[in-house]
Design an enzyme around this catalytic site. Structure first.
Site, PDB file in Angstrom:
ATOM      1  N   GLN A   1      24.561  40.615  56.859  1.00  0.00           N
ATOM      2  CA  GLN A   1      23.582  40.914  55.811  1.00  0.00           C
ATOM      3  C   GLN A   1      23.642  42.405  55.492  1.00  0.00           C
ATOM      4  OE1 GLN A   1      19.177  41.365  56.175  1.00  0.00           O
ATOM      5  NE2 GLN A   1      19.102  39.411  55.076  1.00  0.00           N
TER       6      GLN A   1
ATOM      7  N   TYR B   1      13.493  46.394  49.234  1.00  0.00           N
ATOM      8  CA  TYR B   1      14.561  47.344  49.518  1.00  0.00           C
ATOM      9  C   TYR B   1      15.299  47.725  48.227  1.00  0.00           C
ATOM     10  CZ  TYR B   1      13.298  45.961  54.216  1.00  0.00           C
ATOM     11  OH  TYR B   1      12.580  45.697  55.361  1.00  0.00           O
TER      12      TYR B   1
ATOM     13  N   GLY C   1      14.127  31.017  61.668  1.00  0.00           N
ATOM     14  CA  GLY C   1      14.165  32.315  62.327  1.00  0.00           C
ATOM     15  C   GLY C   1      13.475  32.286  63.681  1.00  0.00           C
TER      16      GLY C   1
END
Length: 405
Positions: free
Chosen positions: A115, A201, A347
Site C-alpha cells: 500500500q 492523505y 482487519g
C-alpha cells in the site's frame, strides 16, 4: 468442489463457504477470499526498515491461509512520513527488507500487495523523517488539519497535531515519487500495489474541495481536483501493468479532518471513480462509514455519512468492488454471496488470529483477546527490545486442528 471446501461444508458452515472459493484478480488466481487489510503496526524498529520480526508476522498469516495480504501503509518518500517506525519504500535498503517479506508470503501460497502512502498535510515538521528530509510538510494548499483527540504525534512535546503545510509547487514531482515507489515495490517482489487515495492523505487532499484551494490545473473543478489521483494511478499502472493496481477510497470522509458536503462528495467521487474504472485496475476498495472514525470539530462531525456500496458499486464496471470497515466474517460472506460486493478485506480479525481461515474452516472459536496496548509499536519514540515488540504481534497462537489436518 475442492476437498478443502467439502471438508469446510461438512462442519455445517455452508453459509461461509463462499470465502473459501478462489477469485481472479487481474492475472492472479487468489486461492480464497480471505483478504487481509493493511494494518498499521509500527514494528520497523529502530528505523523505518522492515525487520525479521515483520517477516515472521506476515509469514504467519500467509501460512494460516490468507489469500491476499495488503501490507501496512508504506511511505513513498522520506518527506511525507509520519510518526517513528512506519515503513518506507524509497531506498534500496527498504527493497531488500520487503523482499524477505514477499518471499515468505509467497512460500506459504499467498499473494501480497504494497500500500503506497503519502501523508501530505497529516504530518509534523518535527517528525524524525521529516527532519531528516530537510523539507517542509507539503499539501495541495496551505490548509492545515486541525488537532484532534487522535493525534499521532505523542512522541513530540505537547503532543501536537499536524503542522501547517506548504503548498506543493509542482504536483508532478509527487506523481513521480509514486511511480518510483511502484518500481521499488515491484523490485521487492510485491504482486501489485494499492494506492491509498483516502484517509485524508495526499491524494484525498487533492480530491476534497475543503483542503484543495488551488486555482490552477490541479484545483477548482472536479476534473482538476481528480487529476492528481488519476495521474498517480496511470503512473503506477505503467510499472505494474493491468490488473495489478488497487485503490483504497474513503468517500464518507471524517478521518484526519476531511470531508465535503454530500452534494460535492457525490459529484467528486462519481467523476473520479468513473474515470479510474477505465484504467485497468485490479480492484477498488471502499471503506464504509463508521462513526468511530468520524472526528468532531467545534461540536460537528467531519464526515459525510452515506451508503458507499449502494452509491458507488453501479459505477464500477471494469474491476472488482471490495469493501472494508468493521465486518464480521459472517457479514463478509453474506455480502459476497448476495452479490453486494466482490470481496471484503478483514482487519481486526487477523490481529489475534494468524490462522483465521483455518479457525473458520474447522469451527474453532476466534481469539478475541486482542492486546490493544500492544497493537502499535512504541509511539513515544522509544526503542523496545524484540521480546517486547513480539507481544501482541507475533505471539498469538495457532489453533490446534483436528487430527489429520
Amino acid at each position: 468442489m475442492s476437498s478443502f471446501e467439502t471438508k469446510y461444508q461438512s462442519q455445517g458452515l455452508e453459509e461461509l463457504s463462499v470465502l473459501f472459493t478462489p477469485i481472479q484478480l487481474g492475472p492472479l488466481t487468489i486461492r480464497n477470499k480471505f483478504f487481509m487489510a493493511p494494518l498499521t503496526r509500527d514494528r520497523n524498529v529502530p528505523t523505518n526498515v522492515p525487520t525479521d520480526l515483520m517477516v515472521e508476522h506476515y509469514r504467519q498469516r500467509a501460512k494460516g491461509g490468507a489469500g491476499l495480504i495488503i501490507a501496512e501503509a508504506t511511505v513513498i518518500s522520506q518527506q511525507g512520513a509520519p510518526w517513528p517506525h512506519a515503513p518506507g519504500i524509497w531506498s534500496d535498503e527498504h527493497v531488500r527488507a520487503w523482499k524477505e517479506i514477499t518471499d515468505a508470503v509467497h512460500e506459504e501460497g499467498a499473494y501480497i500487495y504494497s500500500q503506497l502512502w503519502h501523508l501530505g498535510r497529516i504530518s509534523h515538521i518535527d517528525a524524525p523523517e521529516q527532519v531528516a528530509s530537510g523539507e517542509p510538510v507539503y499539501a495541495p494548499s496551505a490548509v492545515g488539519a486541525r488537532p484532534n483527540g487522535l493525534s499521532k504525534f505523542r512522541f513530540l512535546p505537547g503532543k501536537p497535531g499536524p503542522s501547517t503545510p506548504v503548498e506543493i509547487k509542482d504536483p508532478r514531482r509527487f506523481i513521480e515519487q509514486f511511480r518510483l515507489a511502484a518500481i521499488n515495490a515491484k523490485r521487492a517482489g510485491f504482486d501489485g500495489v494499492e494506492v491509498h487515495t483516502g484517509g485524508g492523505y495526499l491524494i484525498h487532499q487533492f480530491l476534497d474541495n475543503t483542503t484543495n484551494k488551488r486555482n490552477d490545473e490541479w484545483g477548482g473543478s472536479v476534473e482538476n481536483r481528480a487529476r492528481f489521483g488519476l495521474e498517480v494511478l496511470k503512473a503506477v499502472t505503467e510499472i505494474f501493468g493491468p490488473g495489478r493496481v488497487g485503490i483504497k477510497l474513503t468517500p464518507a470522509g471524517g478521518y484526519n479532518d476531511i470531508g465535503m458536503p454530500l452534494e460535492d462528495t457525490l459529484e467528486t467521487f462519481t467523476y473520479f471513480i468513473t474515470k479510474a474504472d477505465k484504467l485497468d485496475l485490479a480492484y477498488m476498495m471502499f471503506l464504509r462509514y463508521n462513526e468511530t472514525m468520524d472526528e468532531a470539530y467545534d461540536g460537528k462531525t467531519r464526515g459525510t455519512p452515506h451508503d458507499v456500496i449502494q452509491t458507488y458499486k453501479p459505477l464500477v464496471l471494469n474491476t472488482k468492488f471490495f469493501t472494508n470497515q468493521s465486518y464480521t466474517v459472517q457479514e463478509a460472506a453474506q455480502h459476497i454471496s448476495s452479490g453486494k460486493v466482490d470481496g471484503v478485506f478483514l482487519g481486526t480479525a487477523w490481529i489475534a488470529n494468524p490462522d483465521l481461515p483455518k479457525r473458520i474452516q474447522f469451527g474453532i472459536p476466534l481469539n478475541t483477546n486482542i492486546d490493544m496496548g500492544r497493537l502499535y509499536g512504541p509511539k513515544d519514540g522509544s526503542v523496545l527490545s524484540e521480546d517486547e515488540l513480539t507481544k501482541g504481534y507475533t505471539d498469538y497462537p495457532f489453533a490446534e486442528l483436528p487430527l489429520g489436518n
